[in-house]
Scaffold this active site. Structure first.
Site, PDB file in Angstrom:
ATOM      1  N   LYS A  13     -10.120  21.673  25.221  1.00  0.00           N
ATOM      2  CA  LYS A  13      -9.794  21.970  26.627  1.00  0.00           C
ATOM      3  C   LYS A  13      -9.416  20.684  27.370  1.00  0.00           C
ATOM      4  O   LYS A  13      -8.428  20.643  28.092  1.00  0.00           O
ATOM      5  CB  LYS A  13     -10.982  22.645  27.343  1.00  0.00           C
ATOM      6  CG  LYS A  13     -11.484  23.911  26.672  1.00  0.00           C
ATOM      7  CD  LYS A  13     -12.575  24.614  27.476  1.00  0.00           C
ATOM      8  CE  LYS A  13     -13.840  23.800  27.716  1.00  0.00           C
ATOM      9  NZ  LYS A  13     -14.596  23.420  26.503  1.00  0.00           N
ATOM     10  N   ARG A  88     -18.905  28.640  33.439  1.00  0.00           N
ATOM     11  CA  ARG A  88     -19.530  28.723  32.121  1.00  0.00           C
ATOM     12  C   ARG A  88     -20.625  29.778  32.090  1.00  0.00           C
ATOM     13  O   ARG A  88     -21.219  29.997  31.024  1.00  0.00           O
ATOM     14  CB  ARG A  88     -20.177  27.375  31.787  1.00  0.00           C
ATOM     15  CG  ARG A  88     -19.338  26.485  30.903  1.00  0.00           C
ATOM     16  CD  ARG A  88     -20.051  25.152  30.823  1.00  0.00           C
ATOM     17  NE  ARG A  88     -19.720  24.404  29.667  1.00  0.00           N
ATOM     18  CZ  ARG A  88     -19.254  23.152  29.715  1.00  0.00           C
ATOM     19  NH1 ARG A  88     -19.047  22.540  30.840  1.00  0.00           N
ATOM     20  NH2 ARG A  88     -19.015  22.507  28.599  1.00  0.00           N
ATOM     21  N   ARG A 126     -15.434  12.011  18.152  1.00  0.00           N
ATOM     22  CA  ARG A 126     -14.700  11.871  19.420  1.00  0.00           C
ATOM     23  C   ARG A 126     -15.056  10.573  20.151  1.00  0.00           C
ATOM     24  O   ARG A 126     -16.203  10.151  20.179  1.00  0.00           O
ATOM     25  CB  ARG A 126     -15.037  13.071  20.302  1.00  0.00           C
ATOM     26  CG  ARG A 126     -14.331  13.058  21.625  1.00  0.00           C
ATOM     27  CD  ARG A 126     -14.369  14.405  22.261  1.00  0.00           C
ATOM     28  NE  ARG A 126     -15.659  14.711  22.849  1.00  0.00           N
ATOM     29  CZ  ARG A 126     -15.845  15.717  23.703  1.00  0.00           C
ATOM     30  NH1 ARG A 126     -14.842  16.512  24.006  1.00  0.00           N
ATOM     31  NH2 ARG A 126     -17.035  15.957  24.202  1.00  0.00           N
ATOM     32  N   ARG A 159     -19.776   9.742  23.640  1.00  0.00           N
ATOM     33  CA  ARG A 159     -20.723  10.369  24.562  1.00  0.00           C
ATOM     34  C   ARG A 159     -22.071  10.577  23.871  1.00  0.00           C
ATOM     35  O   ARG A 159     -22.126  10.906  22.699  1.00  0.00           O
ATOM     36  CB  ARG A 159     -20.163  11.731  25.016  1.00  0.00           C
ATOM     37  CG  ARG A 159     -19.119  11.592  26.080  1.00  0.00           C
ATOM     38  CD  ARG A 159     -18.414  12.876  26.366  1.00  0.00           C
ATOM     39  NE  ARG A 159     -19.277  14.072  26.444  1.00  0.00           N
ATOM     40  CZ  ARG A 159     -18.844  15.275  26.802  1.00  0.00           C
ATOM     41  NH1 ARG A 159     -17.569  15.450  27.113  1.00  0.00           N
ATOM     42  NH2 ARG A 159     -19.653  16.308  26.849  1.00  0.00           N
ATOM     43  N   ARG A 170     -25.489  22.453  21.999  1.00  0.00           N
ATOM     44  CA  ARG A 170     -24.453  22.813  22.974  1.00  0.00           C
ATOM     45  C   ARG A 170     -23.732  24.079  22.528  1.00  0.00           C
ATOM     46  O   ARG A 170     -23.390  24.930  23.337  1.00  0.00           O
ATOM     47  CB  ARG A 170     -23.462  21.652  23.135  1.00  0.00           C
ATOM     48  CG  ARG A 170     -24.043  20.485  23.912  1.00  0.00           C
ATOM     49  CD  ARG A 170     -23.248  19.225  23.744  1.00  0.00           C
ATOM     50  NE  ARG A 170     -21.925  19.287  24.333  1.00  0.00           N
ATOM     51  CZ  ARG A 170     -20.920  18.466  23.991  1.00  0.00           C
ATOM     52  NH1 ARG A 170     -21.104  17.546  23.061  1.00  0.00           N
ATOM     53  NH2 ARG A 170     -19.776  18.574  24.586  1.00  0.00           N
TER      54      ARG A 170
HETATM   55  P1  AMP Z   1     -18.464  18.938  29.031  1.00  0.00           P
HETATM   56  O1  AMP Z   1     -17.884  17.600  29.306  1.00  0.00           O
HETATM   57  O2  AMP Z   1     -17.617  20.043  29.571  1.00  0.00           O
HETATM   58  O3  AMP Z   1     -18.819  19.138  27.582  1.00  0.00           O
HETATM   59  O4  AMP Z   1     -19.850  19.006  29.854  1.00  0.00           O
HETATM   60  C1  AMP Z   1     -20.897  18.092  29.580  1.00  0.00           C
HETATM   61  C2  AMP Z   1     -22.199  18.619  30.130  1.00  0.00           C
HETATM   62  O5  AMP Z   1     -22.114  18.771  31.553  1.00  0.00           O
HETATM   63  C3  AMP Z   1     -22.595  20.010  29.619  1.00  0.00           C
HETATM   64  O6  AMP Z   1     -23.244  19.961  28.354  1.00  0.00           O
HETATM   65  C4  AMP Z   1     -23.532  20.465  30.731  1.00  0.00           C
HETATM   66  O7  AMP Z   1     -24.789  19.816  30.649  1.00  0.00           O
HETATM   67  C5  AMP Z   1     -22.840  19.926  31.976  1.00  0.00           C
HETATM   68  N1  AMP Z   1     -21.864  20.906  32.511  1.00  0.00           N
HETATM   69  C6  AMP Z   1     -20.504  20.772  32.592  1.00  0.00           C
HETATM   70  N2  AMP Z   1     -19.945  21.857  33.136  1.00  0.00           N
HETATM   71  C7  AMP Z   1     -20.946  22.720  33.401  1.00  0.00           C
HETATM   72  C8  AMP Z   1     -21.011  24.030  33.957  1.00  0.00           C
HETATM   73  N3  AMP Z   1     -19.904  24.695  34.326  1.00  0.00           N
HETATM   74  N4  AMP Z   1     -22.242  24.608  34.090  1.00  0.00           N
HETATM   75  C9  AMP Z   1     -23.365  23.957  33.753  1.00  0.00           C
HETATM   76  N5  AMP Z   1     -23.372  22.727  33.194  1.00  0.00           N
HETATM   77  C10 AMP Z   1     -22.186  22.099  33.023  1.00  0.00           C
END
Ligand code: AMP
Length: 212
Positions: A13, A88, A126, A159, A170
């Site tokens: 994404k 989400r 990554r 990360r 996750r």
């Molecule tokens: P991402 O970079 O999209 O993988 O997001 C990293 C982390 O941010 C996730 O594992 C969650 O802890 C938090 N996070 C990001 N977007 C959301 C969301 N829409 N709802 C809840 N937690 C989020």
């Protein structure tokens, strides 16, 4: 044009969001990047989000919804946007849908479909740019110069939540909380499924077909 990207972590994404946004002349935002920016600036929101993020859990809905709505309500984003990683949960989807009721709703939902083992491979290799958040992969899309971003020259890092045990958690959280949204959006008729196991350029072409 208001487009949302749904899919498991590592489904590409973030790699495609900027491209889709530039096709329509709008901005894209990743809710994960908004949290990481807060973390880097050591804000109250960043401190609150950190424990959840470190474990691969979702940050509570109230906090996440407020943060993303704040971004959407910025007048520079009023003509449209690409949302990467939000909504989400069902509560987030309902909050977004009711916020967009008066402005035509969501135009397209792109569902990035790919299986768990491919994701573990992708995420564990990554690297992310500290400057512009551009993702790379040590095997599949390495930077031209080791540890340096091709586009802004920033340093690259892994990360904390891209470690294998956190990746598995996750994915589990994604299957419980986010996968049910696919059915929700499919019923609305504007969901398009993308085979996200393909290479970056093939996924890009599939997206172009799906949004036109
Ligand atoms: P991402 O970079 O999209 O993988 O997001 C990293 C982390 O941010 C996730 O594992 C969650 O802890 C938090 N996070 C990001 N977007 C959301 C969301 N829409 N709802 C809840 N937690 C989020």
């Amino acid at each position: 044009m208001k487009i949302i990207l749904v899919g498991p972590p590592g489904s590409g994404k973030g790699t495609q969001a900027g491209h889709i946004a530039s096709m329509f002349g709008v901005n894209s935002v990743s809710s994960g990047d908004l949290f990481r920016d807060n973390l880097a600036k050591n804000t109250e929101l960043g401190k609150l989000a950190k424990d959840f993020m470190d474990k691969g859990e979702y940050v509570p809905d109230e906090v996440t919804i407020d943060m993303v709505m704040g971004w959407i309500e910025d007048p520079t984003h009023s003509s449209g946007f690409v949302l990467d990683g939000f909504p989400r949960t069902l509560a987030q989807a309902e909050a977004l849908e009711s916020r967009l009721l008066g402005s035509g709703g969501i135009d397209r939902v792109l569902f990035f479909n790919v299986d768990e083992e491919a994701l573990v491979d992708r995420l564990s290799g990554r690297l992310i740019c500290r400057g512009c958040h551009m993702p790379y992969h040590i095997k599949f899309s390495p930077p031209l110069i080791t540890d340096q971003c091709n586009s802004c020259g920033g340093g690259l890092y892994q990360r904390d939540d891209d470690k294998v045990e956190v990746i598995r958690n996750r994915f589990k959280v994604y299957m419980q909380e986010t996968e049910p949204l696919v059915k929700h959006f499919r019923e609305s008729g504007n969901l398009r499924e993308i085979d996200a196991s393909m290479g970056i350029n093939d996924v890009k072409r599939a997206i172009e077909r799906a949004v036109r």
